[in-house]
Design an enzyme around this catalytic site. Structure first.
Site, PDB file in Angstrom:
ATOM      1  N   HIS A   7      -7.795  -5.519  -0.648  1.00  0.00           N
ATOM      2  CA  HIS A   7      -6.545  -4.768  -0.538  1.00  0.00           C
ATOM      3  C   HIS A   7      -5.458  -5.683  -0.013  1.00  0.00           C
ATOM      4  O   HIS A   7      -5.518  -6.152   1.127  1.00  0.00           O
ATOM      5  CB  HIS A   7      -6.759  -3.585   0.407  1.00  0.00           C
ATOM      6  CG  HIS A   7      -5.615  -2.630   0.468  1.00  0.00           C
ATOM      7  ND1 HIS A   7      -5.028  -2.089  -0.653  1.00  0.00           N
ATOM      8  CD2 HIS A   7      -4.950  -2.087   1.530  1.00  0.00           C
ATOM      9  CE1 HIS A   7      -4.067  -1.265  -0.289  1.00  0.00           C
ATOM     10  NE2 HIS A   7      -3.988  -1.248   1.028  1.00  0.00           N
ATOM     11  N   SER A  14       0.828  -1.201   0.000  1.00  0.00           N
ATOM     12  CA  SER A  14       0.000   0.000   0.000  1.00  0.00           C
ATOM     13  C   SER A  14       0.869   1.260   0.000  1.00  0.00           C
ATOM     14  O   SER A  14       1.669   1.464  -0.920  1.00  0.00           O
ATOM     15  CB  SER A  14      -0.955  -0.076   1.191  1.00  0.00           C
ATOM     16  OG  SER A  14      -2.064   0.774   1.030  1.00  0.00           O
ATOM     17  N   ASP A  65      -9.397  -3.376  -5.993  1.00  0.00           N
ATOM     18  CA  ASP A  65      -8.878  -2.936  -4.703  1.00  0.00           C
ATOM     19  C   ASP A  65      -9.537  -1.604  -4.364  1.00  0.00           C
ATOM     20  O   ASP A  65      -9.442  -0.653  -5.137  1.00  0.00           O
ATOM     21  CB  ASP A  65      -7.360  -2.776  -4.811  1.00  0.00           C
ATOM     22  CG  ASP A  65      -6.682  -2.439  -3.487  1.00  0.00           C
ATOM     23  OD1 ASP A  65      -7.280  -1.693  -2.679  1.00  0.00           O
ATOM     24  OD2 ASP A  65      -5.547  -2.894  -3.280  1.00  0.00           O
TER      25      ASP A  65
END
Length: 542
Positions: A489, A219, A460
């Site tokens: 995610h 991320s 996502d």
């Protein structure tokens, strides 16, 4: 107090612009200054409490390093960062270090080695010392604070507009919070940036005596990794970037991608709930489930419900809980159960069931600033996670300060993307931040060896496929990308073809010859991932 008219050209600061900090060119490789004065760490027991949801490996050790607060004055004031290590059990096959970052920005990474030790196979673990760290300003590394009340609803921390679309409350929160961040964290605040954290990573590498580092980042950690690659193109070995941030969109435009990303992910949940209507009674078709959501958010916008032990449950709270739980397939049953509880409470006018709220709290998905986290310790302020988020995204890059711009974009997005209700385009404390960035954002480039593997899901809700393609384009020939046809995610460790490719790359250095696309590990809608997955990236903005 700033008064915002319907459409004005007022800025959030409502006064003289903040003085600009010194500007430097960014995007060119850093000199070897990161080597200077870096002492070897002294390893010992990790005495701080383990991070929630991670069982600390007894082999894990911790240490501290001193790094410059301001790398343009490397012999000036220093700050401490805390690092961790699980040394390989096979020193004869050791290749180097595998540094990691869990995302955020704002998430602690000290216990990420313990999490990765449960996921990576022996052929990888035998080659690397697993290295974690709390990035500067976060956790046990000179933590920042804004003095934010832990009871502040998440739907205020992330700027959901009022039910009528007004943003006055957000403007007030932005101004108050920006001033409080400066008051509580002082002159440390402006140096809590991605570029400085990347420089800290190179100090870690140098302190450990390594010519290069390997890296796994999820991320926000993908952007941090990409910045490191661009500042130090010759000092990376094998790099895995899971669920990617587009470096060309940081930061406001990146958050605005949530509009489309959540809209593309939500149908996975609508289909899940419709297929189980006999259990959840939310609707027999995806369209019926969506109408249930619209009805519930509208009812809560008009009349919020009591929420035991937390701020009241209004429409924005339900929107934010839904957005967060869309991060993970294993959380879809909990989301359906919560919608069911809310539907019952709305129909009776009663409080939300306390047990349902407690279940969500265990997933880190309900309540205020510290939901899912420790409520602060003697060493870590209760609001550190959100304070560090604000510090990084506000100090990395200038944000627009025009209130009218935000109001227009919020109004347009509420029409185009009703699920997120205008939040992704709304006004953050960055629009009232007391200082300007100390340097421009680092330009991410493809200069350097071909040694980067990008992993990405198609649906996502936090880092979209569109975002990942932006990073893929920026890195050019340096990277290969594996796209998995699934929602949620985080890619690695969930059973897709990306797992084998990642393990092979870390173990042998062999990247796929070309970008790949592969199916989800099980047919869509057939099963829901188990909550026993050994490592799940944190459900935080990125």
């Amino acid at each position: 107090m700033l008064i915002v008219g319907a459409v004005t050209m007022a800025t959030v600061a409502a006064g003289a612009p903040a003085p600009a900090g010194p500007r430097t060119l960014a995007g060119t490789p850093e000199p070897a200054v990161a080597e200077a004065g870096t002492a070897a760490p002294v390893w010992g027991e990790c005495t701080m409490p383990p991070q929630p949801g991670i069982e600390r490996d007894p082999r894990q050790q911790c240490a501290t390093l001193k790094v410059p607060l301001n790398y343009r004055a490397p012999r000036g004031r220093t700050i401490e960062i805390t690092i961790s290590r699980i040394a390989t059990a096979q020193p004869g096959t050791r290749r180097g270090i595998l540094l990691s970052n869990p995302g955020g920005p704002g998430d602690q990474g000290l216990d990420l080695p313990s999490a990765l030790a449960t996921v990576l196979p022996p052929e990888v673990l035998d080659q690397y010392d697993l290295i974690g760290f709390d990035p500067r300003g976060i956790g046990h590394s000179t933590p920042v604070t804004c003095g934010i009340d832990p009871a502040t609803p998440r739907s205020h921390v992330l700027p959901y507009p009022a039910p009528d679309g007004g943003i006055q409350r957000n403007v007030t929160f932005a101004r108050t919070t920006a001033a409080a961040c400066a008051e509580h964290s002082g002159d440390v605040l402006r140096f809590i940036t991605t570029a400085n954290t990347a420089r800290d990573m190179d100090r870690i590498r140098a302190a450990l005596g390594e010519p290069k580092l390997s890296y796994y980042g999820t991320s926000y950690g993908t952007y941090l990794g990409a910045v490191y690659l661009s500042l130090f193109p010759g000092r990376s070995d094998r790099v895995v970037l899971d669920s990617a941030v587009d470096p060309g969109l940081v930061w406001r435009d990146m958050f605005r991608t949530w509009n489309e990303a959540v809209a593309l992910r939500l149908p996975d949940f609508l289909a899940f709930a419709a297929e189980r209507d006999a259990v959840y009674h939310l609707g027999a078709t995806p369209d019926e489930v969506r109408r249930t959501y619209d009805r519930l958010t509208a009812a809560l916008d008009e009349r919020p419900l009591p929420n035991p032990g937390d701020p009241e449950l209004d429409g924005n709270a339900l929107r934010e809980i839904t957005r967060w739980l869309l991060y993970f397939d294993f959380a879809l049953p909990s989301l359906a159960e919560f919608w069911q509880e809310v539907a019952e409470a709305v129909s009776t006018g009663s409080a939300v069931d306390a047990a349902a709220v407690a279940r969500l709290a265990r997933l880190g998905s309900a309540g205020g600033v510290t939901a899912g986290d420790r409520a602060g310790t003697a060493d870590v302020p209760a609001d550190n996670r959100i304070a560090a988020l604000y510090a990084v995204v506000c100090d990395d890059v200038d944000w627009p300060r025009d209130v009218a711009l935000h109001a227009r974009q919020v109004a347009a997005d509420r029409q185009a993307w009703p699920v997120t209700a205008g939040m992704p385009s709304n006004l953050w404390p960055c629009a009232a931040w007391p200082t300007r960035p100390v340097e421009p954002p680092v330009t991410v480039t493809g200069n350097g060896p071909r040694n980067v593997l990008i992993l990405q899901n198609t649906r996502d809700p936090a880092t979209s496929l569109r975002s990942a393609r932006g990073l893929r384009a920026a890195l050019g020939r340096r990277a290969a990308m594996i796209t998995v046809d699934q929602g949620g995610h985080g890619v690695f460790g969930l059973g897709s073809c990306a797992d084998e490719a990642t393990n092979t790359f870390l173990a042998t250095g062999s990247l796929p010859a070309r970008d790949r696309f592969c199916p989800a590990p099980s047919p869509a809608g057939d099963t829901v991932r188990s909550a026993a997955v050994p490592y799940i990236p944190p459900a935080w903005p990125l």
